[in-house]
Scaffold this motif. Structure first.
Motif, PDB file in Angstrom:
ATOM      1  N   VAL A   1      47.850  48.555  48.306  1.00 31.52           N
ATOM      2  CA  VAL A   1      46.925  49.460  47.644  1.00 31.52           C
ATOM      3  C   VAL A   1      46.070  48.642  46.685  1.00 31.52           C
ATOM      4  CG1 VAL A   1      46.727  51.443  46.098  1.00 31.52           C
ATOM      5  CG2 VAL A   1      48.545  51.370  47.804  1.00 31.52           C
ATOM      6  N   GLU A   2      44.771  48.784  46.837  1.00 28.16           N
ATOM      7  CA  GLU A   2      43.850  48.035  45.992  1.00 28.16           C
ATOM      8  C   GLU A   2      43.737  48.722  44.640  1.00 28.16           C
ATOM      9  OE1 GLU A   2      39.122  47.048  45.833  1.00 28.16           O
ATOM     10  OE2 GLU A   2      40.079  47.234  47.780  1.00 28.16           O
ATOM     11  N   ARG A   3      43.908  47.963  43.587  1.00 28.30           N
ATOM     12  CA  ARG A   3      43.798  48.509  42.240  1.00 28.30           C
ATOM     13  C   ARG A   3      42.415  48.185  41.692  1.00 28.30           C
ATOM     14  NH1 ARG A   3      47.621  47.427  36.992  1.00 28.30           N
ATOM     15  NH2 ARG A   3      46.357  48.662  35.599  1.00 28.30           N
ATOM     16  N   ARG A   4      41.712  49.237  41.266  1.00 30.04           N
ATOM     17  CA  ARG A   4      40.373  49.055  40.717  1.00 30.04           C
ATOM     18  C   ARG A   4      40.356  49.552  39.290  1.00 30.04           C
ATOM     19  NH1 ARG A   4      36.195  51.824  44.675  1.00 30.04           N
ATOM     20  NH2 ARG A   4      35.596  52.488  42.613  1.00 30.04           N
ATOM     21  N   GLU A   5      39.719  48.802  38.437  1.00 32.17           N
ATOM     22  CA  GLU A   5      39.529  49.236  37.058  1.00 32.17           C
ATOM     23  C   GLU A   5      38.088  49.688  36.900  1.00 32.17           C
ATOM     24  OE1 GLU A   5      40.850  46.498  34.126  1.00 32.17           O
ATOM     25  OE2 GLU A   5      42.727  46.114  35.158  1.00 32.17           O
TER      26      GLU A   5
END
Length: 62
Positions: free
Chosen positions: A4-8
């Protein structure tokens, strides 16, 4: 398994996206003691931006 790609995202960018499309908030809060409702609050709110393309819902002052 997929990663799962974590984006801020900045708070300002999030608010800009929400106001561009509009947000509807709804909720109910009930304060109850011994099965007796003491306080009930219903919340209905629409948050949206108003600009040249979206007219204001009230008449303009002259």
């Amino acid at each position: 398994m997929t990663a799962v790609e974590r984006r801020e995202i900045a708070l300002v960018d999030l608010l800009d996206r929400l106001l561009a499309g509009g947000v509807v908030l709804t909720g109910d809060i009930t304060l109850r003691i011994a099965d007796v409702d003491l306080v009930r609050i219903d919340l209905n709110a629409l948050v949206s931006s108003v600009g040249e393309g979206v007219p204001a819902p009230w008449p303009e002052a002259s």
